[in-house]
Write a protein that holds these residues in place. Structure first.
Motif, PDB file in Angstrom:
ATOM      1  N   ASP A   1       4.474  -5.446   2.377  1.00 51.90           N
ATOM      2  CA  ASP A   1       3.124  -5.571   1.836  1.00 51.90           C
ATOM      3  C   ASP A   1       2.337  -4.384   2.346  1.00 51.90           C
ATOM      4  O   ASP A   1       2.718  -3.742   3.327  1.00 51.90           O
ATOM      5  CB  ASP A   1       2.471  -6.875   2.299  1.00 51.90           C
ATOM      6  CG  ASP A   1       3.101  -8.100   1.642  1.00 51.90           C
ATOM      7  OD1 ASP A   1       3.489  -8.017   0.463  1.00 51.90           O
ATOM      8  OD2 ASP A   1       3.190  -9.143   2.320  1.00 51.90           O
ATOM      9  N   LEU A   2       1.210  -4.105   1.699  1.00 53.11           N
ATOM     10  CA  LEU A   2       0.351  -3.000   2.118  1.00 53.11           C
ATOM     11  C   LEU A   2      -0.883  -3.553   2.813  1.00 53.11           C
ATOM     12  O   LEU A   2      -1.521  -4.481   2.319  1.00 53.11           O
ATOM     13  CB  LEU A   2      -0.086  -2.157   0.921  1.00 53.11           C
ATOM     14  CG  LEU A   2       1.024  -1.452   0.146  1.00 53.11           C
ATOM     15  CD1 LEU A   2       0.440  -0.727  -1.055  1.00 53.11           C
ATOM     16  CD2 LEU A   2       1.766  -0.479   1.044  1.00 53.11           C
ATOM     17  N   ALA A   3      -1.223  -2.977   3.966  1.00 52.59           N
ATOM     18  CA  ALA A   3      -2.452  -3.336   4.661  1.00 52.59           C
ATOM     19  C   ALA A   3      -3.603  -2.577   4.018  1.00 52.59           C
ATOM     20  O   ALA A   3      -3.406  -1.541   3.377  1.00 52.59           O
ATOM     21  CB  ALA A   3      -2.336  -2.985   6.146  1.00 52.59           C
ATOM     22  N   ASP A   4      -4.812  -3.094   4.181  1.00 57.68           N
ATOM     23  CA  ASP A   4      -6.002  -2.385   3.696  1.00 57.68           C
ATOM     24  C   ASP A   4      -6.471  -1.390   4.729  1.00 57.68           C
ATOM     25  O   ASP A   4      -6.479  -1.717   5.918  1.00 57.68           O
ATOM     26  CB  ASP A   4      -7.129  -3.380   3.397  1.00 57.68           C
ATOM     27  CG  ASP A   4      -6.913  -4.111   2.080  1.00 57.68           C
ATOM     28  OD1 ASP A   4      -6.355  -3.492   1.157  1.00 57.68           O
ATOM     29  OD2 ASP A   4      -7.298  -5.286   2.000  1.00 57.68           O
ATOM     30  N   PRO A   5      -6.867  -0.226   4.352  1.00 55.81           N
ATOM     31  CA  PRO A   5      -6.763   0.329   3.006  1.00 55.81           C
ATOM     32  C   PRO A   5      -5.326   0.767   2.737  1.00 55.81           C
ATOM     33  O   PRO A   5      -4.611   1.170   3.653  1.00 55.81           O
ATOM     34  CB  PRO A   5      -7.702   1.530   3.054  1.00 55.81           C
ATOM     35  CG  PRO A   5      -7.670   1.983   4.466  1.00 55.81           C
ATOM     36  CD  PRO A   5      -7.479   0.737   5.288  1.00 55.81           C
ATOM     37  N   PRO A   6      -4.893   0.693   1.475  1.00 58.28           N
ATOM     38  CA  PRO A   6      -3.517   1.105   1.154  1.00 58.28           C
ATOM     39  C   PRO A   6      -3.363   2.610   1.311  1.00 58.28           C
ATOM     40  O   PRO A   6      -4.339   3.352   1.290  1.00 58.28           O
ATOM     41  CB  PRO A   6      -3.360   0.685  -0.306  1.00 58.28           C
ATOM     42  CG  PRO A   6      -4.742   0.632  -0.847  1.00 58.28           C
ATOM     43  CD  PRO A   6      -5.635   0.250   0.302  1.00 58.28           C
ATOM     44  N   PRO A   7      -2.118   3.062   1.480  1.00 61.07           N
ATOM     45  CA  PRO A   7      -1.894   4.505   1.587  1.00 61.07           C
ATOM     46  C   PRO A   7      -2.216   5.207   0.273  1.00 61.07           C
ATOM     47  O   PRO A   7      -2.211   4.588  -0.795  1.00 61.07           O
ATOM     48  CB  PRO A   7      -0.402   4.623   1.919  1.00 61.07           C
ATOM     49  CG  PRO A   7       0.204   3.341   1.474  1.00 61.07           C
ATOM     50  CD  PRO A   7      -0.875   2.305   1.559  1.00 61.07           C
ATOM     51  N   SER A   8      -2.470   6.480   0.349  1.00 56.82           N
ATOM     52  CA  SER A   8      -2.733   7.302  -0.827  1.00 56.82           C
ATOM     53  C   SER A   8      -1.501   7.311  -1.730  1.00 56.82           C
ATOM     54  O   SER A   8      -0.360   7.265  -1.254  1.00 56.82           O
ATOM     55  CB  SER A   8      -3.053   8.730  -0.382  1.00 56.82           C
ATOM     56  OG  SER A   8      -2.914   9.624  -1.445  1.00 56.82           O
ATOM     57  N   THR A   9      -1.725   7.404  -3.018  1.00 63.58           N
ATOM     58  CA  THR A   9      -0.593   7.492  -3.949  1.00 63.58           C
ATOM     59  C   THR A   9       0.204   8.771  -3.722  1.00 63.58           C
ATOM     60  O   THR A   9       1.335   8.880  -4.190  1.00 63.58           O
ATOM     61  CB  THR A   9      -1.086   7.428  -5.410  1.00 63.58           C
ATOM     62  OG1 THR A   9      -2.041   8.471  -5.626  1.00 63.58           O
ATOM     63  CG2 THR A   9      -1.702   6.076  -5.720  1.00 63.58           C
ATOM     64  N   ALA A  10      -0.353   9.727  -2.960  1.00 63.75           N
ATOM     65  CA  ALA A  10       0.357  10.971  -2.666  1.00 63.75           C
ATOM     66  C   ALA A  10       1.597  10.719  -1.809  1.00 63.75           C
ATOM     67  O   ALA A  10       2.513  11.542  -1.796  1.00 63.75           O
ATOM     68  CB  ALA A  10      -0.570  11.963  -1.966  1.00 63.75           C
ATOM     69  N   VAL A  11       1.665   9.594  -1.099  1.00 63.63           N
ATOM     70  CA  VAL A  11       2.844   9.316  -0.266  1.00 63.63           C
ATOM     71  C   VAL A  11       3.960   8.650  -1.060  1.00 63.63           C
ATOM     72  O   VAL A  11       5.071   8.509  -0.555  1.00 63.63           O
ATOM     73  CB  VAL A  11       2.496   8.459   0.979  1.00 63.63           C
ATOM     74  CG1 VAL A  11       1.439   9.124   1.819  1.00 63.63           C
ATOM     75  CG2 VAL A  11       2.096   7.057   0.604  1.00 63.63           C
ATOM     76  N   ASP A  12       3.671   8.236  -2.288  1.00 61.08           N
ATOM     77  CA  ASP A  12       4.685   7.607  -3.124  1.00 61.08           C
ATOM     78  C   ASP A  12       5.846   8.569  -3.329  1.00 61.08           C
ATOM     79  O   ASP A  12       5.661   9.702  -3.775  1.00 61.08           O
ATOM     80  CB  ASP A  12       4.072   7.214  -4.469  1.00 61.08           C
ATOM     81  CG  ASP A  12       4.993   6.347  -5.300  1.00 61.08           C
ATOM     82  OD1 ASP A  12       5.780   5.572  -4.725  1.00 61.08           O
ATOM     83  OD2 ASP A  12       4.927   6.448  -6.542  1.00 61.08           O
ATOM     84  N   GLY A  13       7.054   8.132  -2.962  1.00 54.90           N
ATOM     85  CA  GLY A  13       8.250   8.948  -3.130  1.00 54.90           C
ATOM     86  C   GLY A  13       8.561   9.862  -1.967  1.00 54.90           C
ATOM     87  O   GLY A  13       9.529  10.615  -2.019  1.00 54.90           O
ATOM     88  N   THR A  14       7.768   9.804  -0.904  1.00 59.28           N
ATOM     89  CA  THR A  14       8.007  10.667   0.257  1.00 59.28           C
ATOM     90  C   THR A  14       8.760   9.920   1.354  1.00 59.28           C
ATOM     91  O   THR A  14       8.815   8.691   1.365  1.00 59.28           O
ATOM     92  CB  THR A  14       6.682  11.203   0.846  1.00 59.28           C
ATOM     93  OG1 THR A  14       5.923  10.112   1.361  1.00 59.28           O
ATOM     94  CG2 THR A  14       5.877  11.951  -0.216  1.00 59.28           C
ATOM     95  N   PHE A  15       9.325  10.674   2.291  1.00 62.43           N
ATOM     96  CA  PHE A  15       9.988  10.080   3.445  1.00 62.43           C
ATOM     97  C   PHE A  15       8.946   9.719   4.486  1.00 62.43           C
ATOM     98  O   PHE A  15       8.096  10.540   4.837  1.00 62.43           O
ATOM     99  CB  PHE A  15      11.011  11.049   4.039  1.00 62.43           C
ATOM    100  CG  PHE A  15      12.408  10.790   3.568  1.00 62.43           C
ATOM    101  CD1 PHE A  15      13.331  10.154   4.375  1.00 62.43           C
ATOM    102  CD2 PHE A  15      12.800  11.163   2.300  1.00 62.43           C
ATOM    103  CE1 PHE A  15      14.617   9.903   3.937  1.00 62.43           C
ATOM    104  CE2 PHE A  15      14.076  10.932   1.841  1.00 62.43           C
ATOM    105  CZ  PHE A  15      14.997  10.292   2.665  1.00 62.43           C
ATOM    106  N   VAL A  16       9.030   8.457   4.975  1.00 56.13           N
ATOM    107  CA  VAL A  16       8.103   7.973   5.993  1.00 56.13           C
ATOM    108  C   VAL A  16       8.876   7.252   7.088  1.00 56.13           C
ATOM    109  O   VAL A  16      10.056   6.918   6.921  1.00 56.13           O
ATOM    110  CB  VAL A  16       7.041   7.014   5.404  1.00 56.13           C
ATOM    111  CG1 VAL A  16       6.241   7.691   4.297  1.00 56.13           C
ATOM    112  CG2 VAL A  16       7.668   5.728   4.907  1.00 56.13           C
TER     113      VAL A  16
END
Length: 133
Positions: A102-117
């Motif tokens: 699940d995502l905590a508030d505030p959610p991460p930026s859509t810029a991290v979608d598809g990146t390694f974390v």
């Protein structure tokens, strides 16, 4: 993910902890399978009761290889490719295995979608469920 399951011990309420080893790394977590399955190889599903909190427990990865590591303080770090879902969740792909968050508030930026974390969670929030292919 195919892992080798080794007995570690029991904790309150009869829950069994195991050390799992795979090509992605090793960690200690709760075992939710049959106790007779300990000491064998299994395909497992990782269940994490924790949210993706960007800048708190989630950050850009320092390495671009999938991994599961245990830190000295007992936290487990999952490293993989993060995908944000349309329903407000996230999926972390670690060595071909998908782990839902699940995502905590505030959610991460859509810029991290598809990146390694890297996502760091308390060991007590991680459970393993064996399954057959």
């Amino acid at each position: 993910m195919l892992v080798q399951v080794e007995a570690v011990g029991q904790v309150a309420e009869g829950r069994v902890t195991v050390r799992v080893r795979s090509e992605a790394g090793a960690a200690v977590a709760f075992w939710c399978g049959d106790p007779t399955g300990v000491g064998r190889e299994h395909h497992v599903e990782w269940t994490v009761e924790g949210d993706v909190a960007w800048g708190v427990n989630t950050r850009p990865a320092t390495s671009y290889s999938p991994g599961v590591d245990e830190e000295e303080d007992g936290r487990i770090v999952f490293r993989g490719r993060l995908s944000l879902t349309d329903d407000g969740g996230a999926v972390l792909e670690v060595a071909g295995t998908l782990i839902l968050f699940d995502l905590a508030d505030p959610p991460p930026s859509t810029a991290v979608d598809g990146t390694f974390v890297e996502i760091s969670v308390e060991r007590t929030s991680v459970s393993l469920w064996p399954y057959l292919l």
